[in-house]
Write an enzyme that holds these catalytic residues in place. Structure first.
Site, PDB file in Angstrom:
ATOM      1  N   ASP A 107      -6.738   3.655  -1.960  1.00 56.91           N
ATOM      2  CA  ASP A 107      -6.774   3.358  -0.532  1.00 56.91           C
ATOM      3  C   ASP A 107      -8.191   3.479   0.024  1.00 56.91           C
ATOM      4  OD1 ASP A 107      -6.701   6.087  -1.045  1.00 56.91           O
ATOM      5  OD2 ASP A 107      -5.457   6.579   0.681  1.00 56.91           O
ATOM      6  N   ASP A 113       0.858  -1.189   0.000  1.00 55.52           N
ATOM      7  CA  ASP A 113       0.000   0.000   0.000  1.00 55.52           C
ATOM      8  C   ASP A 113       0.892   1.237   0.000  1.00 55.52           C
ATOM      9  OD1 ASP A 113      -1.993   1.915   0.381  1.00 55.52           O
ATOM     10  OD2 ASP A 113      -2.037   1.596   2.554  1.00 55.52           O
ATOM     11  N   TYR A 146     -20.049   5.890  -6.616  1.00 60.52           N
ATOM     12  CA  TYR A 146     -19.142   6.994  -6.933  1.00 60.52           C
ATOM     13  C   TYR A 146     -19.261   7.360  -8.408  1.00 60.52           C
ATOM     14  CZ  TYR A 146     -15.232   9.774  -5.115  1.00 60.52           C
ATOM     15  OH  TYR A 146     -14.437  10.781  -4.645  1.00 60.52           O
TER      16      TYR A 146
END
Length: 246
Positions: free
Chosen positions: A95, A6, A86
């Site tokens: 993330d 990440d 969205y």
């Protein structure tokens, strides 16, 4: 075992996941092939996923593949096991989406508000039907302190105060109180309004600066398992078998 990488705005986090749980974690400012090698030498990693908010996921994925590990690069085209409302999915931070997937693993069937306190503060809603409903983005604690210092002529650069007083009795104290309390009130405003609309709303805090906020906000849960790691691990499992990954 799966390897999760990440790459955030400020730090790079690597984790080895086994059956959905993190068994090893490393954090650095930059990706390091040496740290990657340390983890892959210590654990039998069979596949990996790389996610980045900086745009350098392809290079890191290539480094992982160079060690003979099939690797999925998490992009806007990657399939995820949740729905989304969205409107601009290509601009949605990897993330944020990974954390949304993660909370459906950690708190299945719950309406969850995810408060991620990092470089930026994101507040995202995932409903019980497994749908990402969107959220908000605002400056994080450090960014707020820096803004006051860099966009004024005389205000000092301050850090998070130990005190939870409403008013400071010095300039640095006033800055600390203003920055910290304004963010607390901002988050409490979201929580209060949503709890009037959604019964049983679960509020989860994550991110490096969450420790400064959870003790000041009632009924907040600090996520002891990183929802981004859990989400990326789930996305990797959802997308491909070892043979299917590049």
């Amino acid at each position: 075992m799966n390897l999760v990488v990440d790459i955030g705005n400020s730090r790079v986090k690597l984790a080895v996941m086994e059956s959905g749980r993190c068994v090893a974690e490393r954090v650095a400012e930059r990706f390091s092939a040496a740290v990657l090698g340390e983890l892959t030498a210590a654990f039998p990693v069979r596949r990996a996923i790389v996610s980045s908010t900086r745009g350098d996921a392809a290079d890191v994925a290539a480094a992982v593949r160079a060690q003979g590990i099939p690797c999925l690069e998490f992009t806007p085209q990657t399939l995820v096991p949740i729905a989304s409302d969205y409107l601009t999915p290509h601009t949605l931070g990897r993330d944020r989406l990974a954390a949304a997937v993660g909370v459906t693993v950690l708190w299945p069937g719950r309406d969850v508000l995810v408060v991620d306190c990092g470089t930026a503060v994101t507040i995202d809603l995932v409903t019980a039907d497994g749908t990402f409903r969107g959220g908000s983005i605002s400056p994080g604690l450090r960014m707020r302190f820096r803004a006051l210092h860099e966009f004024t002529a005389a205000l000092p650069l301050c850090d998070v105060p130990d005190s939870d007083e409403l008013f400071g009795r010095s300039t640095s104290g006033a800055i600390g109180a203003g920055v910290l309390n304004s963010l607390v009130f901002e988050i409490e405003g979201y929580i209060g309004r949503l709890r009037r609309q959604i019964d049983g709303l679960c509020v989860i805090f994550t991110g490096g600066d969450a420790k400064y906020l959870t003790k000041r906000i009632k009924n907040a849960i600090f996520a002891d398992r990183n929802p981004v790691f859990c989400g990326l691990d789930r996305i990797l499992e959802f997308n491909a078998s070892e043979e299917d990954l590049p």
